[in-house]
Design a protein around this motif. Structure first.
Motif, short mmCIF file in Angstrom:
data_model
loop_
_atom_site.label_atom_id
_atom_site.label_comp_id
_atom_site.label_asym_id
_atom_site.label_seq_id
_atom_site.Cartn_x
_atom_site.Cartn_y
_atom_site.Cartn_z
N THR A 1 -16.54 -13.51 1.94
CA THR A 1 -17.15 -12.33 1.36
C THR A 1 -18.40 -12.02 2.17
O THR A 1 -18.87 -12.87 2.93
CB THR A 1 -17.50 -12.56 -0.13
N ASP A 2 -18.90 -10.79 2.04
CA ASP A 2 -20.17 -10.52 2.71
C ASP A 2 -21.30 -10.58 1.68
O ASP A 2 -21.14 -10.21 0.52
CB ASP A 2 -20.16 -9.17 3.46
N ASP B 1 -14.01 -7.48 -1.94
CA ASP B 1 -14.95 -6.68 -1.14
C ASP B 1 -14.44 -5.26 -0.92
O ASP B 1 -15.22 -4.33 -0.77
CB ASP B 1 -15.21 -7.35 0.20
N ASP C 1 -17.59 -4.54 4.54
CA ASP C 1 -16.55 -4.97 3.61
C ASP C 1 -15.17 -5.04 4.28
O ASP C 1 -14.33 -5.84 3.88
CB ASP C 1 -16.52 -4.05 2.39
N THR D 1 -24.32 -9.38 -0.08
CA THR D 1 -25.02 -8.10 -0.24
C THR D 1 -25.86 -8.13 -1.52
O THR D 1 -26.65 -9.05 -1.70
CB THR D 1 -24.02 -6.93 -0.19
CO CO Z 1 -18.73 -6.98 0.04
#
Ligand code: CO
Ligand code: CO
Length: 315
Positions: free
Chosen positions: A192-193, A17, A57, A195
């Motif tokens: 993790t994000d 990230d 992130d 997106t």
């Molecule tokens: Co990310």
């Protein structure tokens, strides 16, 4: 050839990230940058969302943001400067909410408005949470509902319900700060994000980076009701199909996925929630903690599997 530096804990060799660079035995910096064109009509809210998205992130790596810099592209000849003032005000408010400080920035003239941040955060070098640490038996937790890309697309087409837009806007503007603190408190294996690649895109990435498989329980996923409606109407963002094409070989769905569901699962999210891989014996504690700190839509959404590797099974 990529330059080698022993202090570069996370870099381009194993993209994650954000980049992480060790400064001292107990201190590493996290660096990330993100900016894009407006996705909502309200400039102040766009500023908030773009800032929350850029900060995310750092949270996904388990860190705390310290400083931020504005990145601006603005059509100064055709757009009123008050629009930019509002965007920057939204960004500044979000940076302050994150406990970080704005230290500068750079703007250029451009035909198309763009805004975002570069962010520097800190983390203990041994507490960096990467996408590559998921272990078989882990439970998967998702902290925000899915469907913001579909709602933004309906908004652009003039077809979105006002309530749906308001809910999506709130959701995108929300920081992942408390979710990140909760996961660091409990101790997790990977994060993790969610997106641009969409929920399943990011799940596939985590599975691949960790060398594991995953099972996702469709019924447990937090979804925005209107997003399903818009997917059924075909109001699907351009990125969805690319996301699906890129990962289709990794995804297994027993009865086959209906198109509209596939479009929700691969819907590009802006400032989406965290996808966290947590040891099974800590999963309930983390979920309870997330709910306690106000992240009420967090759900247990699946499990990490030893086999089949590099496969995400949707049931
Ligand atoms: Co990310
Ligand atoms: Co990013």
């Amino acid at each position: 050839m990529l330059p080698h530096d022993p202090n570069l804990l996370v870099g381009l060799e194993r993209p994650d990230d954000a980049g992480v660079y060790k400064l001292a035995d107990d201190l590493a910096i996290i660096q990330t940058v993100d900016f894009f064109t407006p996705i909502v009509d309200n400039p102040y809210m766009f500023g908030q969302i773009a800032a929350a998205n850029a900060l995310s992130d750092v949270y996904a790596m388990g860190g705390r943001p310290l400083t931020a810099m504005n990145i601006v592209a603005f059509p100064v000849k055709t757009m009123d400067i008050s629009v930019l003032t509002e965007i920057l005000r939204g960004g500044l408010d979000k940076i302050a909410e994150a406990g970080a400080v704005l230290v500068g920035g750079h703007s250029v003239e451009d035909d198309e408005l763009k805004y975002g941040l570069s962010v520097t955060g800190v983390v203990h070098p041994e507490r960096v949470v990467m996408t590559s640490g998921a272990l078989p038996g882990d439970r998967l937790i998702l902290t925000k509902p899915l469907g913001t890309g579909l709602i933004n697309t309906a908004l652009k087409g003039g077809l979105a319900e006002r309530e749906a837009v308001a809910r999506a806007t709130q959701c995108m503007a929300a920081l992942n700060d408390r979710a990140s603190e909760a996961m660091q408190e409990v101790g997790v294996n990977a994060c993790t994000d969610v997106t641009g690649f969409g929920f399943l895109g990011h799940a596939c990435e985590m599975a691949e980076n960790s060398g594991v498989g995953m099972r996702i329980d469709l019924a447990s996923l937090p979804l925005m009701a209107e997003a399903i409606e818009y997917a059924k109407m075909g109001l699907v963002p351009a990125g969805t199909h690319r996301n699906w094409d890129f990962r289709r070989d990794m995804v297994q769905a027993g009865g086959g996925l209906p198109d509209y569901l596939r479009d929700v699962l691969f819907d590009p999210q802006t400032s989406g929630g965290l996808l966290i891989s947590v040891p099974a014996d800590k999963a309930d504690r983390l979920l309870a903690r997330l709910h306690e700190v106000g992240i009420v839509e967090a759900r247990l959404v699946g499990e990490v599997l030893q086999e089949p590797k590099d496969r995400v099974i949707v049931v």
